[in-house]
Design a protein around this motif. Sequence first.
Motif, PDB file in Angstrom:
ATOM      1  N   SER A  71      45.914  35.194  16.382  1.00 41.96           N
ATOM      2  CA  SER A  71      44.958  36.266  16.174  1.00 41.96           C
ATOM      3  C   SER A  71      44.036  36.356  17.367  1.00 41.96           C
ATOM      4  N   ASN A  72      43.826  37.566  17.864  1.00 39.99           N
ATOM      5  CA  ASN A  72      42.943  37.821  18.989  1.00 39.99           C
ATOM      6  C   ASN A  72      42.654  39.301  18.945  1.00 39.99           C
ATOM      7  N   ASN A  73      42.342  39.918  20.088  1.00 41.12           N
ATOM      8  CA  ASN A  73      42.221  41.366  20.122  1.00 41.12           C
ATOM      9  C   ASN A  73      43.546  42.012  19.725  1.00 41.12           C
ATOM     10  N   GLU A  74      44.637  41.314  20.056  1.00 44.09           N
ATOM     11  CA  GLU A  74      45.964  41.740  19.644  1.00 44.09           C
ATOM     12  C   GLU A  74      46.544  40.669  18.735  1.00 44.09           C
ATOM     13  N   THR A  75      47.371  41.091  17.784  1.00 39.49           N
ATOM     14  CA  THR A  75      47.943  40.161  16.814  1.00 39.49           C
ATOM     15  C   THR A  75      49.460  40.187  16.893  1.00 39.49           C
ATOM     16  N   ALA A  76      50.079  39.017  16.938  1.00 34.40           N
ATOM     17  CA  ALA A  76      51.540  38.918  16.943  1.00 34.40           C
ATOM     18  C   ALA A  76      51.993  38.525  15.545  1.00 34.40           C
ATOM     19  N   PHE A  77      53.000  39.219  15.026  1.00 30.47           N
ATOM     20  CA  PHE A  77      53.510  38.876  13.708  1.00 30.47           C
ATOM     21  C   PHE A  77      54.993  39.202  13.622  1.00 30.47           C
ATOM     22  N   TYR A  78      55.637  38.599  12.637  1.00 30.65           N
ATOM     23  CA  TYR A  78      57.063  38.792  12.437  1.00 30.65           C
ATOM     24  C   TYR A  78      57.296  39.948  11.460  1.00 30.65           C
ATOM     25  N   LEU A  79      58.112  40.892  11.860  1.00 33.41           N
ATOM     26  CA  LEU A  79      58.434  42.019  10.995  1.00 33.41           C
ATOM     27  C   LEU A  79      59.684  41.672  10.188  1.00 33.41           C
ATOM     28  N   PRO A  80      59.670  41.878   8.865  1.00 31.01           N
ATOM     29  CA  PRO A  80      60.848  41.550   8.048  1.00 31.01           C
ATOM     30  C   PRO A  80      62.086  42.291   8.529  1.00 31.01           C
ATOM     31  N   ASN A  81      63.224  41.586   8.594  1.00 27.33           N
ATOM     32  CA  ASN A  81      64.469  42.198   9.060  1.00 27.33           C
ATOM     33  C   ASN A  81      64.949  43.314   8.146  1.00 27.33           C
ATOM     34  N   SER A  82      64.523  43.295   6.903  1.00 27.58           N
ATOM     35  CA  SER A  82      64.980  44.298   5.947  1.00 27.58           C
ATOM     36  C   SER A  82      64.198  45.608   6.068  1.00 27.58           C
ATOM     37  N   TYR A  83      63.183  45.625   6.938  1.00 24.20           N
ATOM     38  CA  TYR A  83      62.327  46.798   7.036  1.00 24.20           C
ATOM     39  C   TYR A  83      63.073  47.948   7.709  1.00 24.20           C
ATOM     40  N   VAL A  84      63.035  49.124   7.075  1.00 23.20           N
ATOM     41  CA  VAL A  84      63.684  50.320   7.608  1.00 23.20           C
ATOM     42  C   VAL A  84      62.640  51.400   7.822  1.00 23.20           C
ATOM     43  N   ASN A  85      62.616  51.971   9.023  1.00 19.01           N
ATOM     44  CA  ASN A  85      61.661  53.017   9.348  1.00 19.01           C
ATOM     45  C   ASN A  85      62.384  54.345   9.489  1.00 19.01           C
ATOM     46  N   THR A  86      61.766  55.412   9.000  1.00 19.29           N
ATOM     47  CA  THR A  86      62.336  56.752   9.090  1.00 19.29           C
ATOM     48  C   THR A  86      61.568  57.564  10.117  1.00 19.29           C
ATOM     49  N   LEU A  87      62.294  58.156  11.050  1.00 20.10           N
ATOM     50  CA  LEU A  87      61.680  58.967  12.105  1.00 20.10           C
ATOM     51  C   LEU A  87      62.203  60.391  12.037  1.00 20.10           C
TER      52      LEU A  87
END
Length: 214
Positions: A71-87
Amino acid sequence: KDVQKEREPHVYLSKEEVKEKIQSYNSSVTDKLKMTLNSNGIYTGFIKVQMELCRPITVQSSPNQGKCAHSNNETAFYLPNSYVNTLHISSTNTVREVIEALLKKFLVADNPAKFALYKRCHKEDQVYTCKLSDREHPLYLRLVAGPRTEMLSFVLREHETGEVMWEAFSLPELQNFLRILDKEEDEQLQILKKRYAAYRDKLEEALGGVWKPG
């Protein structure tokens, strides 16, 4: 198991062919994500992209999901592999623009050059994956394949290790990757030890049966 497939040649469609394919596409859509053909010949529609990211992403604000790495000004995190985004994109949008749009949607601060878009096809009980070039047009691929994700789906991944532009990563990111690699190495070592221990037990059991006095 994924296997690599040779890139298919691009087939250019006439305006009438595009119109017919869009009509056929929309008649097969089950999720209301239809395509629209504009008078200038450009068409718009939706694509779904599954996020298969092994490394953490760096966002500009605190995320509401994922496991935080630091945690800082920017945060690194793991995104779940099952996540699907619609564009929602147009037929003129390239792979590179789609990647940039995905990262912008997540407020990702990472360099877009770290990522690649893949297409995944299911044929004859096999899963074929192919990395798309930056100049290809995902909505065209979606139109040609039809709306069924079993026929074609899109996946966002990091570049392969040999293709990674390591200079594009920050020092904390690189240090975090080393920690992840150490953990994965230890996990794989434990799996191998258990596997060979099981093999050894079976061999000893078999040898005991062979040499057992009758």
